[in-house]
Scaffold this active site. Structure first.
Site, PDB file in Angstrom:
ATOM      1  N   LEU A  79      12.403  67.005 -28.441  1.00  0.00           N
ATOM      2  CA  LEU A  79      12.827  67.777 -29.611  1.00  0.00           C
ATOM      3  C   LEU A  79      14.065  68.562 -29.217  1.00  0.00           C
ATOM      4  O   LEU A  79      14.067  69.269 -28.207  1.00  0.00           O
ATOM      5  CB  LEU A  79      11.724  68.720 -30.087  1.00  0.00           C
ATOM      6  N   GLY A  96      19.671  72.270 -32.964  1.00  0.00           N
ATOM      7  CA  GLY A  96      21.119  72.299 -33.160  1.00  0.00           C
ATOM      8  C   GLY A  96      21.768  70.938 -33.073  1.00  0.00           C
ATOM      9  O   GLY A  96      22.771  70.758 -32.368  1.00  0.00           O
ATOM     10  N   CYS A  97      21.248  69.964 -33.816  1.00  0.00           N
ATOM     11  CA  CYS A  97      21.741  68.581 -33.709  1.00  0.00           C
ATOM     12  C   CYS A  97      22.785  68.206 -34.751  1.00  0.00           C
ATOM     13  O   CYS A  97      23.131  67.035 -34.877  1.00  0.00           O
ATOM     14  CB  CYS A  97      20.568  67.607 -33.812  1.00  0.00           C
ATOM     15  N   SER A  98      23.295  69.161 -35.493  1.00  0.00           N
ATOM     16  CA  SER A  98      24.242  68.815 -36.547  1.00  0.00           C
ATOM     17  C   SER A  98      25.631  68.490 -36.009  1.00  0.00           C
ATOM     18  O   SER A  98      26.464  67.921 -36.728  1.00  0.00           O
ATOM     19  CB  SER A  98      24.349  69.948 -37.578  1.00  0.00           C
ATOM     20  N   GLY A 111      24.194  68.949 -29.188  1.00  0.00           N
ATOM     21  CA  GLY A 111      22.899  68.527 -29.695  1.00  0.00           C
ATOM     22  C   GLY A 111      22.949  67.132 -30.293  1.00  0.00           C
ATOM     23  O   GLY A 111      22.058  66.309 -30.050  1.00  0.00           O
ATOM     24  N   SER A 127      25.739  78.560 -20.984  1.00  0.00           N
ATOM     25  CA  SER A 127      27.194  78.416 -20.855  1.00  0.00           C
ATOM     26  C   SER A 127      27.650  78.907 -19.494  1.00  0.00           C
ATOM     27  O   SER A 127      27.064  79.844 -18.932  1.00  0.00           O
ATOM     28  CB  SER A 127      27.908  79.223 -21.941  1.00  0.00           C
ATOM     29  N   TYR A 179      28.665  87.428 -26.788  1.00  0.00           N
ATOM     30  CA  TYR A 179      28.176  86.043 -26.686  1.00  0.00           C
ATOM     31  C   TYR A 179      27.706  85.772 -25.264  1.00  0.00           C
ATOM     32  O   TYR A 179      26.626  85.218 -25.049  1.00  0.00           O
ATOM     33  CB  TYR A 179      29.292  85.073 -27.065  1.00  0.00           C
TER      34      TYR A 179
END
Length: 250
Positions: A5, A8-10, A14, A127, A140
């Site tokens: 699973l 954030g696959c758009s 991801g 990151s 961030y």
């Protein structure tokens, strides 16, 4: 058959990770806030689920629909470049809610089934800015560094239960929507004190010379985390990520 699973696959990391695992025969559950079936090749091994990692009800529904998960990849997140002094409190809360608390919530939702089975892999994508001091993205950076910190502790807690935990650290990538998604949150370009620093940051982000991270690099790093029982806790996600981590002694 193993099931992964991915949040954030758009787009970006991801999306590329979902494609790679599909190509290599896995069952893939690709999640995104607004499902778009056209982003991925049609496959009987693919399910696309709606998921907002900042919404507990959405997490609960997605996890229930997903069923047993062998690998969880927490990739969802966004950036908001601005000097710390000028970062709006709403932006700070949103960054931590998505990048940190959302990742933690997904871990807590999936981990019980892995612990009970005494098997599973958690991969948190953060990151390399967390290993190098940089201006303009301090909040961030803090939101991702917090994920590094709790993931390190989680890796120790899960050892007795046979659950592996890893951090994938991408570098700077021209292939993601980081800049596009971050632009609405940018503050300080009209400030005479901060404008030069911000302009320098923008130039550095747009600079495509030298080593960078490609989305395929991150997908391969996630594959290593998912399939290599001897993979290290921290895995660089690109050529520049390897250099930064080496400089940091990681």
């Amino acid at each position: 058959m193993s099931t992964i699973l991915i949040t954030g696959c758009s787009s970006g990391f991801g999306l590329e990770t979902a494609k790679l695992f599909l190509e290599r025969g896995w069952d893939v559950i690709a999640t995104m806030r607004t499902p778009n079936p056209g982003l991925l090749p049609a496959s009987e091994r693919l399910r696309i689920l709606a998921l907002d990692v900042t919404d507990p009800a959405s997490i609960a529904e997605a996890v229930m629909s997903a069923g047993p998960i062998d690998v969880l990849v927490n990739n969802a997140g966004f950036g908001a470049p601005a000097p710390i002094e000028l970062t709006a409190s709403e932006t700070v809360q949103s960054l931590f809610q998505t990048n940190t608390i959302g990742t933690l919530a997904m871990v807590q939702a999936i981990l019980p089934q892995m612990r009970q089975r005494r098997a599973g892999v958690i991969v948190n994508v953060t990151s390399t800015v967390t290993v190098k001091t940089l201006p303009v993205i301090g909040i961030y950076r803090a939101s991702k560094a917090a994920v590094n910190a709790f993931t390190e502790s989680l890796s120790v807690e899960m050892q007795p239960f046979g659950v592996r935990v890893h951090i994938v650290l991408p570098g700077r990538s021209p292939e993601t929507r980081f800049g596009e998604n971050a632009r609405p949150h940018l503050r300080g370009l009209d400030d005479p004190d901060y404008a030069p620093l911000i302009q320098q940051f923008i130039r550095s982000v747009q600079d495509d010379t030298g080593p960078v991270t490609h989305a395929s690099d991150v997908a391969k790093a996630v594959w290593r985390a998912a399939t290599d029982p001897f993979a290290p806790l921290r895995i660089p996600g690109g050529a520049d990520a390897e250099l930064w981590m080496a400089e940091a002694g990681l």
